[in-house]
Design an enzyme around this catalytic site. Structure first.
Site, PDB file in Angstrom:
ATOM      1  N   ARG A   8       0.819  -1.215   0.000  1.00 40.82           N
ATOM      2  CA  ARG A   8       0.000   0.000   0.000  1.00 40.82           C
ATOM      3  C   ARG A   8       0.852   1.264   0.000  1.00 40.82           C
ATOM      4  O   ARG A   8       0.394   2.328  -0.395  1.00 40.82           O
ATOM      5  CB  ARG A   8      -0.972   0.009   1.169  1.00 40.82           C
ATOM      6  CG  ARG A   8      -0.307   0.260   2.502  1.00 40.82           C
ATOM      7  CD  ARG A   8      -1.277   0.426   3.633  1.00 40.82           C
ATOM      8  NE  ARG A   8      -2.038   1.639   3.443  1.00 40.82           N
ATOM      9  CZ  ARG A   8      -3.188   1.888   4.018  1.00 40.82           C
ATOM     10  NH1 ARG A   8      -3.735   1.007   4.806  1.00 40.82           N
ATOM     11  NH2 ARG A   8      -3.814   3.019   3.816  1.00 40.82           N
ATOM     12  N   GLU A 128       1.095  -2.354   9.824  1.00 43.80           N
ATOM     13  CA  GLU A 128       1.667  -1.390   8.877  1.00 43.80           C
ATOM     14  C   GLU A 128       1.471   0.028   9.361  1.00 43.80           C
ATOM     15  O   GLU A 128       2.277   0.909   9.069  1.00 43.80           O
ATOM     16  CB  GLU A 128       1.074  -1.584   7.478  1.00 43.80           C
ATOM     17  CG  GLU A 128      -0.246  -0.917   7.209  1.00 43.80           C
ATOM     18  CD  GLU A 128      -1.460  -1.543   7.904  1.00 43.80           C
ATOM     19  OE1 GLU A 128      -2.548  -0.957   7.790  1.00 43.80           O
ATOM     20  OE2 GLU A 128      -1.334  -2.602   8.552  1.00 43.80           O
ATOM     21  N   ASP A 129       0.419   0.269  10.154  1.00 42.76           N
ATOM     22  CA  ASP A 129       0.187   1.597  10.683  1.00 42.76           C
ATOM     23  C   ASP A 129       1.266   1.983  11.694  1.00 42.76           C
ATOM     24  O   ASP A 129       1.772   3.094  11.677  1.00 42.76           O
ATOM     25  CB  ASP A 129      -1.210   1.715  11.308  1.00 42.76           C
ATOM     26  CG  ASP A 129      -1.570   0.538  12.223  1.00 42.76           C
ATOM     27  OD1 ASP A 129      -0.734  -0.382  12.401  1.00 42.76           O
ATOM     28  OD2 ASP A 129      -2.690   0.537  12.728  1.00 42.76           O
TER      29      ASP A 129
END
Length: 136
Positions: A8, A128-129
């Protein structure tokens, strides 16, 4: 071709702007809110400016949550969910699920994030955050 949350943040083409809107496919925000967030981001392009925040809490031996300033040496850390963040009105990170970020942070995530963290995200399809908050 790759099923990884790391994808992403991978830049496929050179973006024409410095500000990138990172937006999950299940998030809806009014255009006026996006405009306001973008304006705020232009004033602070070194920050991730978004709508969803999280905090961390310290958990003692009995499993009771404490504020960060109440942590002890034996405390464990736990990801605080939105309700915890709203209740305390404190947060430690903005989530990239609906946020403006500088395009350079996408490259930093992909190329400079410690490989152990990068692999963890790839293998577990989560965090991922947190990794994005570390990379910037």
């Amino acid at each position: 071709e790759i099923n990884s949350l790391n994808e992403r943040f991978k830049v496929l083409i050179d973006p024409p702007t410095l500000g990138i809107l990172s937006l999950d496919d299940d998030v809806l925000r009014p255009c006026a809110a996006l405009d306001a967030a973008f304006l705020r981001w232009t004033r602070h392009p070194d920050r991730m400016v978004g709508f969803d925040a999280r905090t961390v809490v310290a958990v003692d031996e009995e499993g009771d949550e404490r504020k960060v300033d109440g942590a002890t040496a034996s405390s464990r850390w736990k990801y605080g969910y939105m309700s915890t963040t709203e209740r305390s009105n404190e947060y430690v990170m903005t989530l990239p699920r609906a946020a403006f970020v500088h395009r350079d942070y996408l490259d930093l995530y992909t190329m400079a994030l410690p490989r152990e963290m990068y692999r963890f995200v790839a293998e577990n399809l989560e965090c991922e955050d947190v990794a994005m908050s570390v990379s910037k």
